[in-house]
Enzyme design. Structure first.
Site, PDB file in Angstrom:
ATOM      1  N   ASP A 146       5.826  10.107   6.323  1.00  0.00           N
ATOM      2  CA  ASP A 146       6.388  10.570   5.055  1.00  0.00           C
ATOM      3  C   ASP A 146       5.377  11.339   4.217  1.00  0.00           C
ATOM      4  O   ASP A 146       4.158  11.182   4.362  1.00  0.00           O
ATOM      5  CB  ASP A 146       6.863   9.374   4.216  1.00  0.00           C
ATOM      6  CG  ASP A 146       8.167   8.789   4.699  1.00  0.00           C
ATOM      7  OD1 ASP A 146       8.629   9.182   5.788  1.00  0.00           O
ATOM      8  OD2 ASP A 146       8.716   7.928   3.981  1.00  0.00           O
ATOM      9  N   HIS A 291       2.337   7.459   6.797  1.00  0.00           N
ATOM     10  CA  HIS A 291       2.290   8.591   5.868  1.00  0.00           C
ATOM     11  C   HIS A 291       1.273   9.629   6.324  1.00  0.00           C
ATOM     12  O   HIS A 291       0.156   9.290   6.723  1.00  0.00           O
ATOM     13  CB  HIS A 291       1.922   8.114   4.461  1.00  0.00           C
ATOM     14  CG  HIS A 291       2.961   7.210   3.853  1.00  0.00           C
ATOM     15  ND1 HIS A 291       3.056   5.871   4.187  1.00  0.00           N
ATOM     16  CD2 HIS A 291       3.957   7.466   2.968  1.00  0.00           C
ATOM     17  CE1 HIS A 291       4.069   5.332   3.522  1.00  0.00           C
ATOM     18  NE2 HIS A 291       4.623   6.269   2.775  1.00  0.00           N
TER      19      HIS A 291
END
Length: 330
Positions: A146, A291
């Site tokens: 992400d 991430h």
């Protein structure tokens, strides 16, 4: 920037997307030259700056909607308004911490919204449009990342994935994609799935329906322009939602993808801890959340080889997220 009396302390300076490091360097320069305490303020519709600021040692606060005037359709309140909110009453703002992230002080609110949304999610689950993981009987897992693209970390993650010949899904922030078109194009060329993660990583319950629609539509547009092949997969920042937000997402042609494995790599606990948490939590059908953007992701890059090798050693197959979702499960 304003001083303690509300006067502009410096002339306004503008930065483009992709200049996070320049913003941080500028703020440190100003603080060093003035010799005074510098307070930096963000608001809840912008979750893409505070991580890098805090890691660099800056003091960061968040101004919430009730402390601000109505915001525009896309974007946050004006910088001068944020500065004035801090000058007027700093105690009314939330001081952010690295281990709490942008939502420091609002985690209970986040959790309550998620709990209240369970009933609204059920019809979407039955239609395969609200997903946390795949079928538990299949020894498959999907890796997802992400908040990017964010050089150099996105490119380094892509290098690792290429070296091991494994697929992943990237849920991209539109603001970052405007400056990271090369990384987006590389994701697409390598066959990775590209999903929508909003324009500026907002806390969704703070948005109106029109603001949420604008965040999603602008991100889809910029991903396409950047050379990617955006899917209809969407991930809400922080997993944030309320029953109302779930209804808005359900009215769109989207499949909302959450996760069931989260090593909290954004809190930078160390590469070994990140890998250990993934391997301890993963099970057949798991969707792993890591991430590539939003801050210093060097620990995630370092942990990724151990994550991949550990999952494979345990008999899991790392498959494209779209393949895993073909057999989503409860």
């Amino acid at each position: 920037m304003t001083d303690e009396d509300g006067r502009e302390a410096t002339s306004p300076v503008r930065f483009r997307a992709g200049q996070r490091a320049d913003v941080v360097a500028y703020l440190h320069q100003v603080a060093g030259q003035s010799g005074q305490r510098l307070v930096t303020v963000v608001e809840s519709t912008n979750g893409v700056l505070d991580g890098a600021m805090m890691v660099s040692g800056l003091e960061v606060y968040r101004a919430d909607p009730w402390a601000l005037p109505e915001r525009p359709l896309l974007g946050s309140a004006p910088a001068l308004v944020l500065a004035e909110a801090a000058r007027r009453d700093l105690s009314a703002l939330a001081k952010l911490k690295i281990d709490g992230g942008t939502l420091t002080g609002r985690i209970d609110e986040l959790d309550a919204g998620i709990a209240r949304s369970a009933a609204a999610e059920e019809p979407l689950k039955r239609r395969g449009r609200w997903i946390r993981h795949g079928r538990r009987t299949d020894a498959k897992v999907a890796l997802t990342f992400d908040d990017g693209p964010h050089p150099p970390f996105t490119g380094q993650i892509l290098d690792v994935l290429e070296r091991y010949a494994v697929p992943a899904a990237f849920f991209c922030v539109g603001l970052h994609a405007t400056a990271g078109s090369q990384e987006v194009a590389r994701m697409s060329e390598a066959g990775h799935v590209i999903g929508n993660h909003t324009w500026s990583h907002p806390f969704l319950p703070d948005l109106s329906r029109d603001q949420l629609d604008e965040q999603i539509e602008r991100t889809h547009e910029v991903l396409a322009l950047a050379g990617g092949t955006p899917s209809n997969l969407f991930r809400p920042p922080y997993g944030s939602r309320t029953p109302e937000v779930v209804g808005w997402l359900g009215a769109r042609d989207l499949r909302t993808v959450l996760w069931d494995v989260e090593p909290s790599d954004w809190a930078m606990p160390g590469a070994d801890v990140i890998a250990q948490r993934v391997l301890e939590q993963a099970q057949p059908g798991s969707v792993v959340l890591m991430h590539d953007g939003g801050g210093d992701r060097s620990q995630t890059v370092e942990a990724l080889p151990a994550v991949i090798e550990g999952l494979l050693d345990r008999g899991h197959r790392i498959v494209p997220l779209t393949e895993l979702l073909e057999s989503e499960g409860e």
